[in-house]
Scaffold this active site. Sequence first.
Site, PDB file in Angstrom:
ATOM      1  N   THR A 130       0.817  -1.206   0.000  1.00  0.00           N
ATOM      2  CA  THR A 130       0.000   0.000   0.000  1.00  0.00           C
ATOM      3  C   THR A 130       0.854   1.261   0.000  1.00  0.00           C
ATOM      4  O   THR A 130       1.996   1.252   0.479  1.00  0.00           O
ATOM      5  CB  THR A 130      -0.909   0.015   1.253  1.00  0.00           C
ATOM      6  OG1 THR A 130      -1.576   1.267   1.368  1.00  0.00           O
ATOM      7  CG2 THR A 130      -0.088  -0.201   2.523  1.00  0.00           C
ATOM      8  N   ASP A 131       0.281   2.360  -0.483  1.00  0.00           N
ATOM      9  CA  ASP A 131       0.986   3.638  -0.418  1.00  0.00           C
ATOM     10  C   ASP A 131       1.010   4.204   0.999  1.00  0.00           C
ATOM     11  O   ASP A 131       1.754   5.140   1.300  1.00  0.00           O
ATOM     12  CB  ASP A 131       0.376   4.663  -1.377  1.00  0.00           C
ATOM     13  CG  ASP A 131      -1.087   4.987  -1.103  1.00  0.00           C
ATOM     14  OD1 ASP A 131      -1.688   4.376  -0.190  1.00  0.00           O
ATOM     15  OD2 ASP A 131      -1.645   5.854  -1.805  1.00  0.00           O
ATOM     16  N   GLU A 132       0.232   3.622   1.903  1.00  0.00           N
ATOM     17  CA  GLU A 132       0.182   4.130   3.270  1.00  0.00           C
ATOM     18  C   GLU A 132       1.505   3.946   4.012  1.00  0.00           C
ATOM     19  O   GLU A 132       1.736   4.584   5.044  1.00  0.00           O
ATOM     20  CB  GLU A 132      -0.970   3.478   4.042  1.00  0.00           C
ATOM     21  CG  GLU A 132      -2.330   3.817   3.444  1.00  0.00           C
ATOM     22  CD  GLU A 132      -3.489   3.361   4.313  1.00  0.00           C
ATOM     23  OE1 GLU A 132      -3.394   3.470   5.547  1.00  0.00           O
ATOM     24  OE2 GLU A 132      -4.491   2.900   3.742  1.00  0.00           O
ATOM     25  N   TYR A 155      -1.688  -0.592  10.933  1.00  0.00           N
ATOM     26  CA  TYR A 155      -1.815  -1.261   9.637  1.00  0.00           C
ATOM     27  C   TYR A 155      -0.642  -0.927   8.729  1.00  0.00           C
ATOM     28  O   TYR A 155       0.038  -1.823   8.206  1.00  0.00           O
ATOM     29  CB  TYR A 155      -3.124  -0.866   8.954  1.00  0.00           C
ATOM     30  CG  TYR A 155      -3.133  -1.134   7.465  1.00  0.00           C
ATOM     31  CD1 TYR A 155      -2.926  -2.424   6.978  1.00  0.00           C
ATOM     32  CD2 TYR A 155      -3.314  -0.109   6.546  1.00  0.00           C
ATOM     33  CE1 TYR A 155      -2.906  -2.690   5.608  1.00  0.00           C
ATOM     34  CE2 TYR A 155      -3.297  -0.363   5.182  1.00  0.00           C
ATOM     35  CZ  TYR A 155      -3.091  -1.638   4.711  1.00  0.00           C
ATOM     36  OH  TYR A 155      -3.064  -1.891   3.368  1.00  0.00           O
ATOM     37  N   LYS A 159       2.457  -3.310   7.185  1.00  0.00           N
ATOM     38  CA  LYS A 159       2.731  -3.478   5.757  1.00  0.00           C
ATOM     39  C   LYS A 159       4.145  -3.015   5.414  1.00  0.00           C
ATOM     40  O   LYS A 159       4.830  -3.619   4.581  1.00  0.00           O
ATOM     41  CB  LYS A 159       1.703  -2.726   4.916  1.00  0.00           C
ATOM     42  CG  LYS A 159       0.313  -3.342   4.934  1.00  0.00           C
ATOM     43  CD  LYS A 159       0.288  -4.764   4.390  1.00  0.00           C
ATOM     44  CE  LYS A 159       0.526  -4.806   2.891  1.00  0.00           C
ATOM     45  NZ  LYS A 159       0.374  -6.195   2.352  1.00  0.00           N
TER      46      LYS A 159
END
Length: 351
Positions: A130-132, A155, A159
């Site tokens: 993810t870009d998060e 989260y 990741k």
Amino acid sequence: MKLLVTGGAGFIGSAVIRLAIARGHHVINLDALTYAACLENVASVAKNPNYAFEKANICDAETMDRILTRHTPDAVMHLAAESHVDRSIDGPGAFIETNVTGTYTLLQAARKYWETQGRPDTFRFHHISTDEVYGSLGAKGQFTEETPYTPNSPYSASKAASDHIVRAWGETYGLPFVLTNCSNNYGPYHFPEKLIPVVILNALSGKSIPVYGQGLNVRDWLYVEDHADALLTVLQKGAVGRSYNIGGENEARNIDLVEMICAILDRLKPSNRPYSSLICFVDDRPGHDLRYAIDPSRMRDELGWRPSVTLEEGLEKTVRWYLANESWWRALQGREGVGKRLGTASSESND
């Protein structure tokens, strides 16, 4: 190709499987069938001779070894993950277990299998992230593949850890990998705890539509079928050891997105008042990142890929799908956490 897809009964994984089967690939769907999984997502391909299903947890090393040995895939596409930020705030342990320990366990099994097969250059371990992991942007700028990792939620931290583990297994053990970091996905079969399906289903039920803060947080929205196409493109054309940021090129503030959905519903299923009248602002999520935006240059320049669906087109398709598939989302309404405000544990503990 023969693909082992983890998390294939989930939102993005099922889109990958449907597209891969349509393109003639053989697919083994490996899923533990936790709360957000739904085999209805792959019902359209379940009887295809190129499809197989294995119910298994990626944290189970012995089972991972058995499945890889039995099916002899050409590639592993690793999508299995806990992915809801609000749930990670309330219960971070599950995210560390699945996203970190699970990825490690799967990598070890993939490495063992790859070495047993003679370390073929054609094998790929494709880690989907993810870009998060990059953290939060201000009003300007975009994430590139060189942006330092600064995760802000349990989260995104889990990741980020999994991304680093995959890269380390490539550098240390030579396991051929590619890595992708995507922007926010939306579209058909989206589990009804994320923003867009919550807006659609609350509006249809006449319930208030909750928007965090003042709705000023910005996201880049990627239609899930475009994402599936991008993932298969990276798997087949991406350079080993390379990461690719996959964006939708569709930035929008949350409040503008919600109002767009309401306007589509006003047109497709008129009510006695505008659906936007149901919008209410609620206390913001703890640690809510202000803005995400992806620089898609590498995907475009190296692999010739761009998204094909605009936000307006994608939202129209998505709303029409939910209107036409009530039996799918009705069956999920009783699952744990659906329809409830999550992600409040941090603020509650500080009261």
